[in-house]
Design a protein around this motif. Structure first.
Motif, PDB file in Angstrom:
ATOM      1  N   LEU A 389       0.823  -1.209   0.000  1.00 47.62           N
ATOM      2  CA  LEU A 389       0.000   0.000   0.000  1.00 47.62           C
ATOM      3  C   LEU A 389       0.856   1.257   0.000  1.00 47.62           C
ATOM      4  CD1 LEU A 389      -2.962  -0.704   2.459  1.00 47.62           C
ATOM      5  CD2 LEU A 389      -3.142  -0.032   0.065  1.00 47.62           C
ATOM      6  N   GLY A 390       1.940   1.228   0.774  1.00 47.34           N
ATOM      7  CA  GLY A 390       2.799   2.404   0.850  1.00 47.34           C
ATOM      8  C   GLY A 390       3.509   2.692  -0.451  1.00 47.34           C
ATOM      9  N   ALA A 391       4.037   1.648  -1.103  1.00 48.28           N
ATOM     10  CA  ALA A 391       4.724   1.836  -2.381  1.00 48.28           C
ATOM     11  C   ALA A 391       3.751   2.329  -3.441  1.00 48.28           C
ATOM     12  CB  ALA A 391       5.379   0.534  -2.819  1.00 48.28           C
ATOM     13  N   ALA A 392       2.572   1.703  -3.501  1.00 45.07           N
ATOM     14  CA  ALA A 392       1.564   2.137  -4.475  1.00 45.07           C
ATOM     15  C   ALA A 392       1.070   3.538  -4.152  1.00 45.07           C
ATOM     16  CB  ALA A 392       0.400   1.156  -4.486  1.00 45.07           C
ATOM     17  N   GLY A 393       0.832   3.808  -2.861  1.00 45.87           N
ATOM     18  CA  GLY A 393       0.314   5.121  -2.457  1.00 45.87           C
ATOM     19  C   GLY A 393       1.273   6.246  -2.789  1.00 45.87           C
ATOM     20  N   SER A 394       2.563   5.992  -2.686  1.00 46.81           N
ATOM     21  CA  SER A 394       3.544   7.023  -3.025  1.00 46.81           C
ATOM     22  C   SER A 394       3.515   7.346  -4.513  1.00 46.81           C
ATOM     23  CB  SER A 394       4.951   6.565  -2.619  1.00 46.81           C
ATOM     24  OG  SER A 394       5.064   6.475  -1.216  1.00 46.81           O
ATOM     25  N   VAL A 395       3.294   6.334  -5.343  1.00 46.58           N
ATOM     26  CA  VAL A 395       3.190   6.572  -6.784  1.00 46.58           C
ATOM     27  C   VAL A 395       1.915   7.340  -7.108  1.00 46.58           C
ATOM     28  CG1 VAL A 395       3.015   5.452  -9.049  1.00 46.58           C
ATOM     29  CG2 VAL A 395       4.571   4.538  -7.316  1.00 46.58           C
ATOM     30  N   ILE A 396       0.824   6.991  -6.429  1.00 45.28           N
ATOM     31  CA  ILE A 396      -0.432   7.735  -6.618  1.00 45.28           C
ATOM     32  C   ILE A 396      -0.242   9.193  -6.218  1.00 45.28           C
ATOM     33  CG2 ILE A 396      -2.813   7.971  -5.804  1.00 45.28           C
ATOM     34  CD1 ILE A 396      -2.826   4.891  -5.463  1.00 45.28           C
ATOM     35  N   ARG A 397       0.441   9.404  -5.101  1.00 43.40           N
ATOM     36  CA  ARG A 397       0.672  10.768  -4.632  1.00 43.40           C
ATOM     37  C   ARG A 397       1.511  11.555  -5.636  1.00 43.40           C
ATOM     38  NH1 ARG A 397       1.187   9.314   0.025  1.00 43.40           N
ATOM     39  NH2 ARG A 397       3.414   8.895   0.066  1.00 43.40           N
ATOM     40  N   SER A 398       2.486  10.911  -6.253  1.00 39.79           N
ATOM     41  CA  SER A 398       3.301  11.605  -7.255  1.00 39.79           C
ATOM     42  C   SER A 398       2.469  11.940  -8.487  1.00 39.79           C
ATOM     43  CB  SER A 398       4.510  10.749  -7.641  1.00 39.79           C
ATOM     44  OG  SER A 398       4.121   9.617  -8.390  1.00 39.79           O
ATOM     45  N   LEU A 399       1.493  11.097  -8.814  1.00 38.56           N
ATOM     46  CA  LEU A 399       0.603  11.394  -9.936  1.00 38.56           C
ATOM     47  C   LEU A 399      -0.302  12.573  -9.610  1.00 38.56           C
ATOM     48  CD1 LEU A 399      -0.738  10.792 -12.651  1.00 38.56           C
ATOM     49  CD2 LEU A 399      -2.148   9.081 -11.495  1.00 38.56           C
ATOM     50  N   VAL A 400      -0.829  12.598  -8.396  1.00 37.11           N
ATOM     51  CA  VAL A 400      -1.698  13.712  -7.978  1.00 37.11           C
ATOM     52  C   VAL A 400      -0.922  15.020  -8.012  1.00 37.11           C
ATOM     53  CG1 VAL A 400      -2.965  14.690  -6.008  1.00 37.11           C
ATOM     54  CG2 VAL A 400      -3.255  12.278  -6.608  1.00 37.11           C
ATOM     55  N   GLU A 401       0.356  14.965  -7.639  1.00 39.17           N
ATOM     56  CA  GLU A 401       1.176  16.179  -7.627  1.00 39.17           C
ATOM     57  C   GLU A 401       1.644  16.591  -9.021  1.00 39.17           C
ATOM     58  OE1 GLU A 401       4.250  15.114  -4.921  1.00 39.17           O
ATOM     59  OE2 GLU A 401       3.006  15.383  -3.132  1.00 39.17           O
ATOM     60  N   ALA A 402       1.610  15.661  -9.971  1.00 35.27           N
ATOM     61  CA  ALA A 402       2.068  15.980 -11.336  1.00 35.27           C
ATOM     62  C   ALA A 402       1.213  15.234 -12.365  1.00 35.27           C
ATOM     63  CB  ALA A 402       3.541  15.608 -11.492  1.00 35.27           C
ATOM     64  N   PRO A 403      -0.086  15.537 -12.426  1.00 33.24           N
ATOM     65  CA  PRO A 403      -0.969  14.817 -13.354  1.00 33.24           C
ATOM     66  C   PRO A 403      -0.664  15.062 -14.812  1.00 33.24           C
ATOM     67  CG  PRO A 403      -2.136  16.657 -12.354  1.00 33.24           C
ATOM     68  CD  PRO A 403      -0.832  16.522 -11.629  1.00 33.24           C
ATOM     69  N   HIS A 404       0.113  16.114 -15.096  1.00 29.44           N
ATOM     70  CA  HIS A 404       0.451  16.390 -16.497  1.00 29.44           C
ATOM     71  C   HIS A 404       1.268  15.258 -17.118  1.00 29.44           C
ATOM     72  CE1 HIS A 404       4.032  17.825 -14.298  1.00 29.44           C
ATOM     73  NE2 HIS A 404       4.685  17.489 -15.379  1.00 29.44           N
ATOM     74  N   ARG A 405       1.832  14.378 -16.297  1.00 26.63           N
ATOM     75  CA  ARG A 405       2.575  13.236 -16.822  1.00 26.63           C
ATOM     76  C   ARG A 405       1.668  12.323 -17.651  1.00 26.63           C
ATOM     77  NH1 ARG A 405       5.315  10.680 -11.623  1.00 26.63           N
ATOM     78  NH2 ARG A 405       6.255   9.281 -13.148  1.00 26.63           N
ATOM     79  N   LEU A 406       0.373  12.352 -17.343  1.00 24.96           N
ATOM     80  CA  LEU A 406      -0.580  11.572 -18.130  1.00 24.96           C
ATOM     81  C   LEU A 406      -1.388  12.413 -19.102  1.00 24.96           C
ATOM     82  CD1 LEU A 406      -2.161   9.051 -15.613  1.00 24.96           C
ATOM     83  CD2 LEU A 406      -0.347   8.644 -17.252  1.00 24.96           C
ATOM     84  N   SER A 407      -1.585  13.695 -18.742  1.00 27.79           N
ATOM     85  CA  SER A 407      -2.480  14.539 -19.544  1.00 27.79           C
ATOM     86  C   SER A 407      -1.754  15.290 -20.639  1.00 27.79           C
ATOM     87  CB  SER A 407      -3.209  15.529 -18.638  1.00 27.79           C
ATOM     88  OG  SER A 407      -2.305  16.379 -17.977  1.00 27.79           O
ATOM     89  N   ALA A 408      -0.398  15.176 -20.666  1.00 32.57           N
ATOM     90  CA  ALA A 408       0.348  15.907 -21.697  1.00 32.57           C
ATOM     91  C   ALA A 408       0.011  15.397 -23.083  1.00 32.57           C
ATOM     92  CB  ALA A 408       1.835  15.764 -21.419  1.00 32.57           C
TER      93      ALA A 408
END
Length: 408
Positions: A389-408
Motif C-alpha cells: 500500500l505504501g509503495a503504491a500510495g507514493s506513486v499515486i501521490r506523485s501522480l496527484v502532484e504531477a498529473p500532467h505526466r498523463l495529460s500531456a
C-alpha cells in the motif's frame, strides 16, 4: 519601488513561471482537491472551484484535461442547494497502480486503485536469501504480469508501480545500496522490466518506509507523529514527524533493527553485533524457540510458534518475551534521540502482541520511564498490506502532484 528582475530562461529556453508551468500547477491543484474529498462525495466543478480558489471556467478547462487523461470520471449529479445539480467527479476506478514487494521469503504484487483500495493481491513464497537480483526480479515480473492481466480483465489499467525492498535504497538511481538479508550490496535494478510500457514506470522504496507511509494514510486515529517498526526476517523502521516521513540527510534514518540491544550478542547480517534483529527478527525468535524453518516454509514455522505459544510451551514463551524486552530497549533508545512518544508495530510484532506486550512495556518502563504511555504503542492499521500500500500510495501521490505526466 524596486522592480523584480526578469525571469531568466531555463535550460529548455522557457522561463520559470510561464503559462505551461501555471497550468501544470493548477492541474495538480484540481486533482488534489478531488482526491481530498471523502469517498463517495463526488464533488462538482463548482465545489472544486470553491476548494481551490480557481474560477469555475478554469476548473472546467482543467477537468477536461483530467477526463481526457482518464484520471477522473464524471458520475451522477451532485446537489448544490439552489439551481441545477452539478455533475459529480471522482477518481477513475479504471486506473490503478501496482505495489510490489521483495522480501526474504516471498514476493508479492497488488493492484491498488487511485483511491487507495486494494483490488487484487497475490503472494508467492520464494526463498530470496542470497539470491542474485535478476532471477528474483524475473520471478516478480512474471507475478506482476499475471496480476496486471487479471486487472485488465476487470477493465483496470495499471499506470505504473512501486517496488519495496528490505534494505537501504537510492531511489533516484534505482539502486539497492545494502539489503543484507537478501545478500544485495550496490545492486542496480532493472525496474522497467517489472511493468513494461506503463506511463509512470516503477519507483523504488525501502520496505519499512513504505509501510510507515501506508500507516500514515490509513490510521483511524489520524496520528501524525510516530515510529513504525516492522518485524519480518529483518526488523525495519520508519519515522513519521508532522505527517512526513523523516529519512535524514542520507535517506536512511529509522533503521531500528540495527540499534544495539546486546553488546555481547550475536553477529547481525549488517556486520554489526547485538542488533535488535539478532534477538527479535523472525529467524532469531524461531531459533530461540527451537522452531527454525531449516530451509522449509517460514510461514509454517511461524504457525507452529503460535501454536506453541497458545499451549504455553516454555521455550516459545521465553523466546518471544526476550524479543519483547529487546524491542523495548530499542524503542527506549529511539525515544531518547528522536523525542517521539508513539509507536506502531507491524509484521510479526503485531501477531505476537499477546505474548510480546507485557515484557515490551516493562522494558520501556525500565529504560525510558515516562516516554511511552502503554496506549501509545499500537498495532498496524494495514497489517500485511503495509509495504504494498505504501509503495503504491507514493506513486499515486506523485501522480496527484504531477498529473500532467498523463495529460500531456
Amino acid at each position: 519601488m524596486v522592480m523584480p528582475a526578469p525571469a531568466m530562461p531555463g535550460p529548455g529556453g522557457s522561463a520559470p513561471g510561464n503559462v505551461g508551468d501555471v497550468r501544470r500547477s493548477n492541474l495538480a491543484l484540481v486533482l488534489g482537491a478531488i482526491a481530498e474529498f471523502p469517498p463517495g462525495a463526488r464533488p462538482s466543478r463548482a465545489q472544486v472551484a470553491g476548494a481551490t480558489g480557481l474560477t469555475k471556467a478554469s476548473v472546467s478547462s482543467l477537468v477536461l484535461d483530467l477526463l481526457e487523461a482518464g484520471i477522473i470520471r464524471e458520475i451522477g449529479l451532485n446537489p448544490q442547494g439552489r439551481g441545477r445539480p452539478g455533475v459529480g467527479l471522482e477518481l477513475s476506478p479504471a486506473r490503478a497502480v501496482m505495489g510490489m514487494e521483495v522480501n526474504v521469503d516471498y514476493i508479492s504484487a497488488a493492484v491498488v486503485d487511485l483511491a487507495g483500495t486494494v483490488l487484487l493481491r497475490e503472494v508467492q513464497e520464494r526463498d530470496n536469501r542470497n539470491s542474485p537480483d535478476r532471477p528474483v526480479l524475473a520471478a516478480l515480473a512474471v507475478l506482476a504480469a499475471r496480476v496486471r492481466s487479471a486487472a485488465g480483465e476487470r477493465g483496470v489499467e495499471v499506470l505504473g508501480g512501486g517496488l519495496a525492498v528490505p534494505g537501504l535504497v537510492d531511489p533516484a538511481a534505482a539502486r539497492v545500496l545494502a539489503a543484507p538479508n537478501l545478500g544485495w550490496i550496490d545492486v542496480d535494478l532493472d525496474l522497467d522490466a517489472l511493468l513494461p510500457e506503463t506511463a509512470l514506470g516503477v519507483a523504488l522504496f525501502n520496505e519499512a518506509d513504505a509501510a510507515a507511509l501506508a500507516e500514515l494514510r490509513h490510521r483511524p486515529d489520524g496520528a501524525s507523529n510516530f515510529l513504525f517498526v516492522s518485524g519480518e526476517v529483518g526488523v525495519g523502521g520508519g519515522i513519521v514527524i508532522g505527517s512526513e516521513l523523516f529519512t535524514g540527510p542520507g535517506g536512511h534514518a529509522g533503521e531500528v533493527g540495527h540499534i544495539v540491544v546486546d553488546p555481547d550478542g550475536g553477529r547481525c547480517s549488517c556486520g554489526g553485533t547485538g542488533c535488535l534483529e539478532t534477538a527479535a527478527g523472525q529467524d532469531a525468535i524461531l531459533s530461540a524457540a527451537g522452531l527454525a524453518a531449516d530451509g522449509g516454509s517460514r510461514s509454517a514455522a511461524m504457525a507452529a510458534l503460535l501454536r506453541a505459544l497458545e499451549a504455553a510451551e516454555p521455550g516459545a514463551v521465553a523466546a518471544v518475551e526476550h524479543a519483547g524486552r529487546c524491542l523495548g530497549i530499542a524503542l527506549a533508545s529511539t525515544a531518547r534521540v528522536v523525542d517521539i512518544d508513539s509507536v506502531v508495530l507491524g509484521g510479526h510484532f503485531a501477531v505476537l502482541d499477546p505474548w510480546l506486550r507485557e515484557p515490551l512495556l516493562e522494558s520501556v518502563k525500565t529504560y525510558a520511564p515516562g516516554k511511552y504511555a502503554p496506549e501509545a504503542i499500537t498495532m498496524s492499521a494495514v497489517g500485511e498490506y503495509g509495504a504494498l500500500l505504501g509503495a503504491a500510495g507514493s506513486v499515486i501521490r506523485s501522480l496527484v502532484e504531477a498529473p500532467h505526466r498523463l495529460s500531456a
